[in-house]
Motif scaffolding. Structure first.
Motif, mmCIF file in Angstrom:
data_model
loop_
_atom_site.group_PDB
_atom_site.id
_atom_site.type_symbol
_atom_site.label_atom_id
_atom_site.label_comp_id
_atom_site.label_asym_id
_atom_site.label_seq_id
_atom_site.Cartn_x
_atom_site.Cartn_y
_atom_site.Cartn_z
ATOM 1 N N LYS A 1 3.693 1.467 51.276
ATOM 2 C CA LYS A 1 2.852 2.398 50.596
ATOM 3 C C LYS A 1 2.174 1.691 49.279
ATOM 4 C CE LYS A 1 3.885 6.556 50.411
ATOM 5 N NZ LYS A 1 4.517 7.764 50.057
ATOM 6 N N VAL A 2 0.628 1.796 49.383
ATOM 7 C CA VAL A 2 0.088 1.020 48.133
ATOM 8 C C VAL A 2 -0.790 2.208 47.357
ATOM 9 C CG1 VAL A 2 -1.944 -0.990 47.561
ATOM 10 C CG2 VAL A 2 -0.482 -0.825 49.899
ATOM 11 N N ARG A 3 -0.397 2.069 46.210
ATOM 12 C CA ARG A 3 -0.886 3.148 45.355
ATOM 13 C C ARG A 3 -2.002 2.752 44.487
ATOM 14 N NH1 ARG A 3 3.050 7.230 45.135
ATOM 15 N NH2 ARG A 3 4.843 6.392 45.994
ATOM 16 N N ASP A 4 -2.490 1.735 44.722
ATOM 17 C CA ASP A 4 -3.707 0.905 44.026
ATOM 18 C C ASP A 4 -4.515 0.320 45.252
ATOM 19 O OD1 ASP A 4 -5.795 -0.071 42.800
ATOM 20 O OD2 ASP A 4 -4.424 -1.403 41.285
ATOM 21 N N ILE A 5 -5.435 1.114 45.576
ATOM 22 C CA ILE A 5 -6.518 0.560 46.766
ATOM 23 C C ILE A 5 -6.828 -0.760 46.492
ATOM 24 C CG2 ILE A 5 -8.647 0.833 47.971
ATOM 25 C CD1 ILE A 5 -6.411 2.951 48.794
ATOM 26 N N ALA A 6 -7.096 -1.181 45.452
ATOM 27 C CA ALA A 6 -7.671 -2.480 45.088
ATOM 28 C C ALA A 6 -6.828 -3.512 45.518
ATOM 29 C CB ALA A 6 -8.100 -2.547 43.516
#
Length: 237
Positions: free
Chosen positions: A125-130
């Motif tokens: 899970k990546v909470r920062d799209i960048a």
């Protein structure tokens, strides 16, 4: 003793009256009030703010044990690199773990096992799209030879959906007023409101497993849709 003729007539009239009156004592429910029923729709496109990467490692070996051990070592390196990249342990979850025999084709007889394939997939899970593109590169560099896909979504769509709900109700009223004017009546209060909510999910995007350059990632937009069915009472003219 024979009943007098007048008494027989009177009794028959009483029975007939009871038979006629019986349905009146079991009357059906009153009819529903006149109404106009319409469906209102609204949607809103927003940029996602969370992503999920599904990636893993696969290893072949002559025995199941050897395949599993090699796979454990490879996945350990991947998880270590994710930790070094700042990914919290709670955001990494095993999604599939398998060991499957591999068969050699044999036209002259039954197929024989010539090895085992061990696979371990994790969902990150990546909470920062960048950070998505950089983490894909990190996974590949760490030894992940399977990048199954990337999914994007809105982490908390509740507030956005409330705005879309209000727009859907306004759309339902607009349609109902059109029908009311055409029919020469006036709308009253809503009698029934039911909702059908759909949160559009960005499709999983297949990625090439081995890339040396920075991986291009396009999160796109997610569409939040609400459909409401509303029955409006019709006021008496």
């Amino acid at each position: 003793m024979t009943m007098p003729f007048r008494s027989v007539i009177a009794a028959a009239l009483v029975v007939s009256a009871l038979v006629v009156a019986a349905p009146a004592s079991a009357q059906s429910a009153p009819p529903s009030p006149p109404s106009i029923t319409v469906t209102g729709e609204a949607q809103k496109s927003v940029a996602p703010d969370i992503a999920q990467i599904e990636a893993g490692v696969s290893n072949m070996a002559k025995t199941a044990r050897a395949a599993a051990e090699a796979n454990n070592v490879a996945m350990g390196k991947v998880l270590l690199e994710l930790k070094n990249a700042g990914v919290d342990g709670k955001d990494t979850q095993t999604s599939r773990l398998s060991i499957q025999p591999q068969y050699a084709s044999n036209r002259s007889g039954p197929s024989e096992i010539n090895g085992y394939l061990a696979s371990n997939l994790v969902t990150v899970k990546v909470r920062d799209i960048a950070r998505v593109a950089g983490l894909v590169d990190t996974l590949v560099t760490a030894g992940a030879n399977e990048i199954r896909g990337i999914g994007f979504r809105v982490a908390d769509p509740s507030k956005l959906l409330d705005d879309v709900r209000a727009e859907a109700i306004a759309d339902a009223r607009r349609k109902a007023e059109v029908y009311a004017r055409a029919a020469g009546v006036t709308l009253g209060a809503p009698l029934l409101i039911s909702e059908d909510t759909q949160q559009g999910i960005a499709p999983m995007r297949k990625m090439v497993a081995m890339q040396s350059a920075a991986t291009p990632v396009a999160p796109g937009e997610e569409t939040l849709s609400v459909s409401v069915t509303v029955s409006w009472a019709i006021k008496a003219p």
